[in-house]
Design a protein around this motif. Structure first.
Motif, short mmCIF file in Angstrom:
data_model
loop_
_atom_site.label_atom_id
_atom_site.label_comp_id
_atom_site.label_asym_id
_atom_site.label_seq_id
_atom_site.Cartn_x
_atom_site.Cartn_y
_atom_site.Cartn_z
N GLN A 38 78.73 58.42 -16.52
CA GLN A 38 79.17 57.95 -17.97
C GLN A 38 80.35 58.16 -18.43
O GLN A 38 80.49 56.94 -19.63
N GLN A 140 75.80 59.78 -25.93
CA GLN A 140 75.41 61.50 -25.05
C GLN A 140 74.56 61.73 -25.54
O GLN A 140 74.01 62.22 -24.21
N GLN A 143 73.64 60.27 -22.14
CA GLN A 143 73.52 60.99 -20.74
C GLN A 143 72.97 62.11 -20.93
O GLN A 143 71.79 63.26 -20.28
N TYR A 146 69.77 61.30 -19.13
CA TYR A 146 70.15 61.21 -17.90
C TYR A 146 70.04 63.15 -17.37
O TYR A 146 68.64 63.19 -15.89
N MET A 361 82.57 66.58 -18.07
CA MET A 361 82.27 65.25 -19.68
C MET A 361 83.14 65.23 -20.54
O MET A 361 82.60 64.54 -21.35
#
Length: 525
Positions: A38, A140, A143, A146, A361
């Motif tokens: 991402q 966000q 993510q 995930y 990230m």
């Protein structure tokens, strides 16, 4: 005779082990592609509100419709309710607005959508589903979902593989990862995208856990550190693969598809894997273990040694203990030695992942080219992991683990005192800290596998993975603490590894020690 001695008789680090490690290592190349995906598929391009349609007007300067911010750029999330023609100079240019002339004109949200400017990112989930302004938090959230999948998978597949075997679960995870990755690339909406990413995270945890355990349980003691580092380097190379693929495939669906399709290939050849003989014996299947060990002996050119083996010899080889009340999970904390190991491993994995994702990230936040930043963040792993394997082999696991965590924490804390006007120096500290965290991950995979006994090794690895994913989920939330004071996130990111470095001192050293088979072996250390 111990299991380590048996592997030595059957060829040690022979042809079978080399081939097996290579086959397990190749899929690890793609782990980084999904974990850090991402950074590219959810990149945020420069954008502003789409201006109101104006009848009989062409080539209208943007400043007439969009207010400008303090950096002389169009505001991202507001537009004028009515065109502000008075902001134009006499010659018709938008000089007044560009020079920061204040206006009290009424503004409104971007009711007609956004215009995304050409740049590093042109086609991402942000541009497709307008994940900006009021919806920017959904980027966000995707993510985090995930990471929640990896969190659940770390515990779920750890327990399941102790019950049903390493190979079967690994094969399933390859298939699931490929299928859900393709599903993500074809997702028609954000909810479907998030669901597929969650299922991908589940499978990702299973691949990581079972690959590590199969490697650990088939290789001799003296090769563990080297093999663990090879696996770590595969993850490092995967970061280069991701940067190259993202640069060549600017459209997010294409990139998602390319990093997912190889798992179908891994699924097909995984049927050739040999199940862990250690697990088969401890789970009461010495006949299957005998068949696998004879196959290993044949591949290594030690067929005669394999023919000498018997089921009775294997039963005596790996001591079994009756099931503990409460099962494998309860065994993690039932005895003093296991409590020490479980707590120490939890500290190590949480803090390593917590600080790692806090840095990795946020590539756009460093102000450098995102592709170059990804390459630099990947390149630092090469010397970091090489140094870690030398320390692991020469000074021991405990020193390597504690030292890498302490260095990472100090580098993060050092950035508190570096002003924002020195971005290169801040980037340098972040890169060194990220390298230390990569070394910590490298050591944690080896150290954790050696600390837990065979009967609950996967459950213990699952515990470590679970704590790592908790850290990965919490890391983005800590950035919100900057609203209190800008340095607070760095204080938290830096303090966690240092506290865990102290906790590492209470773990037993495992260098040159045989793998424990039962909980009693751990208590005797």
């Amino acid at each position: 005779m111990s299991f380590v001695e048996l592997l030595a008789r059957l060829g040690g680090m022979g042809r079978f082990q080399v081939t097996y490690v290579a086959a397990l290592a190749v899929p690890l190349l793609m782990l980084a592609s999904h974990n850090l995906l991402q950074n590219f598929t959810a990149g945020v391009p420069e954008h502003h509100c789409r201006p109101r349609p104006m009848a009989n007007a062409t080539d209208v300067p943007l400043a007439v419709s969009i207010p400008w911010d303090g950096h002389h750029r169009p505001q991202r999330c507001r537009r004028f309710v009515e065109p502000q023609w008075h902001l134009l100079d006499a010659n018709g240019s938008a000089g007044a607005a560009a020079n920061g002339m204040a206006t009290e004109a009424a503004t409104e949200p971007c009711h007609d959508g956004w215009t995304y400017l050409e740049g590093t990112f042109t086609d991402t989930i942000v541009t497709e589903w307008d994940l900006v302004c009021d919806s920017k938090k959904l980027r966000q959230v995707a993510q985090s979902i995930y990471m929640a999948g990896i969190l659940l998978g770390s515990g779920l597949f750890g327990v399941l593989s102790d019950k049903f075997g390493r190979r079967a679960l690994l094969t399933w995870c390859y298939l699931q990862l490929g299928a859900t990755g393709v599903g993500t690339a074809a997702a028609p909406s954000l909810p479907i995208y998030c669901l597929c990413r969650f299922l991908t995270g589940l499978a990702m945890a299973g691949v990581s856990l079972n690959s590590a355990s199969l490697c650990m349980e088939w290789i001799p003691t003296e090769a563990r550190a080297v093999v663990g580092t090879i696996n770590g380097y595969c993850y490092t190379l995967g970061q280069f693969v991701l940067a190259a693929a993202a640069f060549g495939l600017p459209r997010w669906r294409q990139l998602q598809l390319v990093v997912s399709l190889p798992f179908f290939v891994f699924f097909f050849y995984s049927w050739l894997y040999v199940e862990s003989a250690r697990w088969q014996v401890t789970s009461g299947r010495p006949d299957l273990a005998l068949r696998g060990l004879r196959k290993v002996a044949k591949v290594n050119g030690r067929k005669e040694e394999g023919d000498k083996l018997s089921e009775e010899a294997l039963r005596a080889l790996v001591r079994r203990e009756p099931p503990l009340p409460g099962g494998a999970v309860a065994a993690l904390v039932r005895t003093p030695g296991m409590r020490t190991v479980s707590c120490g491993v939890s500290f190590v994995w949480f803090s390593t992942s917590f600080a790692y994702y806090g840095l990795a990230m946020d590539l756009q936040g460093f102000g450098f080219n995102v592709y170059l930043s990804q390459l630099v963040f990947g390149a630092v792993d090469i010397p970091a992991k090489l140094l870690s394997v030398l320390v692991i082999s020469c000074l021991g696991r405990r020193a390597a683990q504690g030292g890498s965590l302490a260095l990472a924490g100090l580098c993060i804390l050092a950035n508190i005192f570096v002003p924002s006007e020195l971005p290169a120096l801040r980037m340098a500290f972040a890169v060194v800290g990220k390298g230390a965290l990569a070394a910590s991950f490298n050591c944690a995979y080896i150290f954790t596998g050696e600390l837990f006994p065979t009967v609950i090794r996967q459950t213990g690895m699952g515990l470590g993975g679970t704590m790592a994913r908790v850290g990965g989920m919490v890391a983005p939330l800590v950035r919100m603490a900057a609203d209190v004071t800008p340095v607070l996130p760095l204080v938290i990111y830096g303090a966690a590894p240092i506290v865990s470095a102290i906790a590492t001192a209470f773990l037993p050293e495992t260098r040159n020690a045989p793998l424990p088979e039962t909980v009693k072996d751990v208590e005797r250390r």
